[in-house]
Design a protein around this motif. Sequence first.
Motif, PDB file in Angstrom:
ATOM      1  N   LYS A  58     -15.199  27.402  -5.479  1.00 30.61           N
ATOM      2  CA  LYS A  58     -13.992  26.486  -5.206  1.00 30.61           C
ATOM      3  C   LYS A  58     -14.560  24.989  -6.057  1.00 30.61           C
ATOM      4  O   LYS A  58     -15.456  24.779  -4.897  1.00 30.61           O
ATOM      5  CB  LYS A  58     -14.528  26.481  -3.247  1.00 30.61           C
ATOM      6  CG  LYS A  58     -12.908  26.011  -3.356  1.00 30.61           C
ATOM      7  CD  LYS A  58     -12.519  26.448  -1.839  1.00 30.61           C
ATOM      8  CE  LYS A  58     -11.298  25.308  -1.329  1.00 30.61           C
ATOM      9  NZ  LYS A  58     -10.984  25.472  -0.146  1.00 30.61           N
ATOM     10  N   ASN A 112     -14.630  24.335 -14.627  1.00 35.66           N
ATOM     11  CA  ASN A 112     -15.145  25.050 -13.683  1.00 35.66           C
ATOM     12  C   ASN A 112     -16.471  25.409 -14.374  1.00 35.66           C
ATOM     13  O   ASN A 112     -15.451  26.347 -15.362  1.00 35.66           O
ATOM     14  CB  ASN A 112     -14.015  25.578 -12.525  1.00 35.66           C
ATOM     15  CG  ASN A 112     -14.952  26.524 -11.352  1.00 35.66           C
ATOM     16  OD1 ASN A 112     -16.149  27.124 -11.296  1.00 35.66           O
ATOM     17  ND2 ASN A 112     -13.693  26.369 -10.613  1.00 35.66           N
ATOM     18  N   SER A 119     -17.204  28.927 -13.098  1.00 35.59           N
ATOM     19  CA  SER A 119     -17.312  30.117 -12.377  1.00 35.59           C
ATOM     20  C   SER A 119     -16.832  29.720 -11.078  1.00 35.59           C
ATOM     21  O   SER A 119     -17.017  29.064 -10.235  1.00 35.59           O
ATOM     22  CB  SER A 119     -18.506  30.663 -12.527  1.00 35.59           C
ATOM     23  OG  SER A 119     -17.842  32.346 -12.102  1.00 35.59           O
ATOM     24  N   GLU A 120     -15.069  30.322 -11.701  1.00 38.30           N
ATOM     25  CA  GLU A 120     -14.081  30.652 -10.131  1.00 38.30           C
ATOM     26  C   GLU A 120     -14.705  31.534  -8.627  1.00 38.30           C
ATOM     27  O   GLU A 120     -14.751  31.165  -8.474  1.00 38.30           O
ATOM     28  CB  GLU A 120     -12.805  30.325 -10.242  1.00 38.30           C
ATOM     29  CG  GLU A 120     -11.823  29.308 -11.202  1.00 38.30           C
ATOM     30  CD  GLU A 120     -10.081  29.286 -11.876  1.00 38.30           C
ATOM     31  OE1 GLU A 120     -10.064  30.486 -11.223  1.00 38.30           O
ATOM     32  OE2 GLU A 120     -10.213  28.184 -12.417  1.00 38.30           O
ATOM     33  N   SER A 121     -14.686  32.108 -10.085  1.00 40.22           N
ATOM     34  CA  SER A 121     -16.030  33.541  -9.394  1.00 40.22           C
ATOM     35  C   SER A 121     -17.446  33.796  -8.561  1.00 40.22           C
ATOM     36  O   SER A 121     -18.092  34.582  -8.231  1.00 40.22           O
ATOM     37  CB  SER A 121     -15.458  34.508  -9.435  1.00 40.22           C
ATOM     38  OG  SER A 121     -16.642  34.737 -10.789  1.00 40.22           O
TER      39      SER A 121
END
Length: 331
Positions: A257, A267, A269-271
């Motif tokens: 986040k 980003n 990695s968003e996950s």
Amino acid sequence: MTELLKADTAGISRAADLLRQGKLVAFGTETVYGLGALASSDTAVARIFAAKGRPRFNPLINHLPDAESAFAQADLSGRTGEMARALAEKFWPGPLTLVMPRGENATVSDLAAAGLPTLALRVPRGKTALALLREVGAPVAAPSANRSGTVSPSDAFHVLRSLEGRIDAILDSGPCSVGVESTVLDLTRETPVLLRPGGVTLEELTALCGTIHHPDDFAEILPSSPGRLASHYAPSLPVRLDATSIEGNEAQLAFGKPLPGAALTWNLSESSNLEEAAARLFAGLRFLDAEGARRGLTRIAAQTVPRQGLGLAIRDRLRRAAEPRPPSDPS
């Protein structure tokens, strides 16, 4: 489950197909078994580091089926090209890796090159390895096929014992004839530098090249030698680590986040997937550096990445990017 493939036409075809899909395939060369991935894919290369538990994103050796395809990845202008061609004629296929400037049309990914403007290239010896590389039709990045810090594997059983379940397949071509890693020779300086001794001896190289230096001959530390420079891969904008907030002058390198308030964000990695983050790291640093400077931002703020798995390698690279760049660093 790791497939064990025979070194026949069907096995080689299956191994090449897996590599083109971005999978990991161990294969034998004359030196040791290499853990292969498609060198043009950051995502596939990131899987190598994850499978090996490798603590740093060191430059990987890229394997090709012949000198012509290897040299298509490199800048062969000047003395570098002359010496590279002479070495290739004598020692390729064989246990010699040449470090050369990256060519304009190189397809090797940033992650395989560890963000450096150089590439490590080799044409291995061995019928099975060369057949595999010809069928893949693209550079294959391949460090030794073992967990990081363990003994390099010289047969398929060694690979299976170390990496079973962590890689997709092993192409079993029997025991390796040399059993030690390739010699690594840096051709990016006026005088070649031996970065790693191996299957081609220093005496053999000296007979062809003349004087050869060792890295310790230099006051500064060579950037093309894996993991030897504290300020490797530093963008022009300073990097602030473990950011918990974003200041107005900062671009954001996010993980998971994003923090609020950034005018510019990449980003990883968003996950919060560490393999995805590894694959996107160098591209993200380059983007934030160029676009951040264009927008008048003066720093990159990097969110915290976990201290586990590939997170250790990502943190290592970010720490190096954040180090003040010494005046002698030519990168």
